[in-house]
Design a protein around this motif. Sequence first.
Motif, PDB file in Angstrom:
ATOM      1  N   SER A  27       0.937  -1.109   0.199  1.00 42.60           N
ATOM      2  CA  SER A  27      -0.473   0.131  -0.116  1.00 42.60           C
ATOM      3  C   SER A  27       0.757   1.321   0.576  1.00 42.60           C
ATOM      4  O   SER A  27       2.080   1.204   0.579  1.00 42.60           O
ATOM      5  CB  SER A  27      -0.800   0.526   1.559  1.00 42.60           C
ATOM      6  OG  SER A  27      -1.004   0.614   1.306  1.00 42.60           O
ATOM      7  N   ILE A  28       0.528   2.156  -0.669  1.00 43.48           N
ATOM      8  CA  ILE A  28       1.358   3.660  -1.084  1.00 43.48           C
ATOM      9  C   ILE A  28       1.115   4.598   0.730  1.00 43.48           C
ATOM     10  O   ILE A  28       1.368   5.707   0.281  1.00 43.48           O
ATOM     11  CB  ILE A  28       1.503   4.130  -2.721  1.00 43.48           C
ATOM     12  CG1 ILE A  28      -0.551   4.579  -3.109  1.00 43.48           C
ATOM     13  CG2 ILE A  28       2.145   2.444  -3.290  1.00 43.48           C
ATOM     14  CD1 ILE A  28      -0.427   5.584  -4.093  1.00 43.48           C
ATOM     15  N   ILE A  29       0.110   3.882   0.747  1.00 40.47           N
ATOM     16  CA  ILE A  29      -1.059   4.659   1.819  1.00 40.47           C
ATOM     17  C   ILE A  29       0.230   4.919   2.959  1.00 40.47           C
ATOM     18  O   ILE A  29       0.201   5.508   3.671  1.00 40.47           O
ATOM     19  CB  ILE A  29      -2.328   4.786   2.348  1.00 40.47           C
ATOM     20  CG1 ILE A  29      -2.622   4.856   1.318  1.00 40.47           C
ATOM     21  CG2 ILE A  29      -2.676   4.727   3.672  1.00 40.47           C
ATOM     22  CD1 ILE A  29      -4.655   4.322   1.802  1.00 40.47           C
ATOM     23  N   ASN A  30       1.382   3.950   3.085  1.00 41.48           N
ATOM     24  CA  ASN A  30       2.157   3.438   3.745  1.00 41.48           C
ATOM     25  C   ASN A  30       3.739   4.298   3.666  1.00 41.48           C
ATOM     26  O   ASN A  30       4.595   4.574   3.997  1.00 41.48           O
ATOM     27  CB  ASN A  30       2.097   2.221   4.680  1.00 41.48           C
ATOM     28  CG  ASN A  30       1.090   1.626   4.685  1.00 41.48           C
ATOM     29  OD1 ASN A  30       0.601   2.321   5.760  1.00 41.48           O
ATOM     30  ND2 ASN A  30       1.031   0.289   4.752  1.00 41.48           N
ATOM     31  N   MET A  31       3.692   4.948   2.728  1.00 41.89           N
ATOM     32  CA  MET A  31       4.498   5.795   1.992  1.00 41.89           C
ATOM     33  C   MET A  31       4.684   7.162   2.393  1.00 41.89           C
ATOM     34  O   MET A  31       3.605   7.682   2.588  1.00 41.89           O
ATOM     35  CB  MET A  31       4.765   5.550   1.087  1.00 41.89           C
ATOM     36  CG  MET A  31       5.120   4.474  -0.147  1.00 41.89           C
ATOM     37  SD  MET A  31       6.693   3.241   0.322  1.00 41.89           S
ATOM     38  CE  MET A  31       5.869   1.416   0.281  1.00 41.89           C
ATOM     39  N   ARG A  32       5.788   7.753   3.566  1.00 40.03           N
ATOM     40  CA  ARG A  32       5.709   8.333   3.857  1.00 40.03           C
ATOM     41  C   ARG A  32       6.574   9.855   2.225  1.00 40.03           C
ATOM     42  O   ARG A  32       5.420  11.002   2.152  1.00 40.03           O
ATOM     43  CB  ARG A  32       7.533   8.888   4.580  1.00 40.03           C
ATOM     44  CG  ARG A  32       7.691  10.401   4.560  1.00 40.03           C
ATOM     45  CD  ARG A  32       9.253  10.182   5.194  1.00 40.03           C
ATOM     46  NE  ARG A  32       9.022   9.166   6.948  1.00 40.03           N
ATOM     47  CZ  ARG A  32       8.890   9.553   7.539  1.00 40.03           C
ATOM     48  NH1 ARG A  32       8.449  10.607   7.869  1.00 40.03           N
ATOM     49  NH2 ARG A  32       9.078   8.759   8.650  1.00 40.03           N
TER      50      ARG A  32
END
Length: 117
Positions: A27-32
């Motif tokens: 998930s890219i939601i977890n990317m800073r």
Amino acid sequence: QVQLVESGGGLVQPGGSVRLSCAASTSIINMRRMEWYRQAPAKQRELVATIKSDGTSDYADSVKGRFRISRNAAENTVTLQMNSLKPEDTAVYYCYARPMFTSSTYWGQGTQVSVSA
């Protein structure tokens, strides 16, 4: 471990457009932040565009007004829309991911964009 797979490169004429896509294995939601870099022959890799976790974006001066970075959280993809391409945009373009809560960073394998008449 995060895998990044770029696609969409190719040969385009000056003034043309190309759309690059980076698909993440998580998930890219977890990317800073997620970023696009490029490296031209005999040159250092340079940052092209950034999209942060809050959705804000930044661009290198050389591409401002021509390139646009966006993300699709549902598909875990980050896209770089490249318009008004110039020969100097020719490079291998790399996707980069910096997750939250870890110092790890991840790179894709790169995709070639060549701008030539």
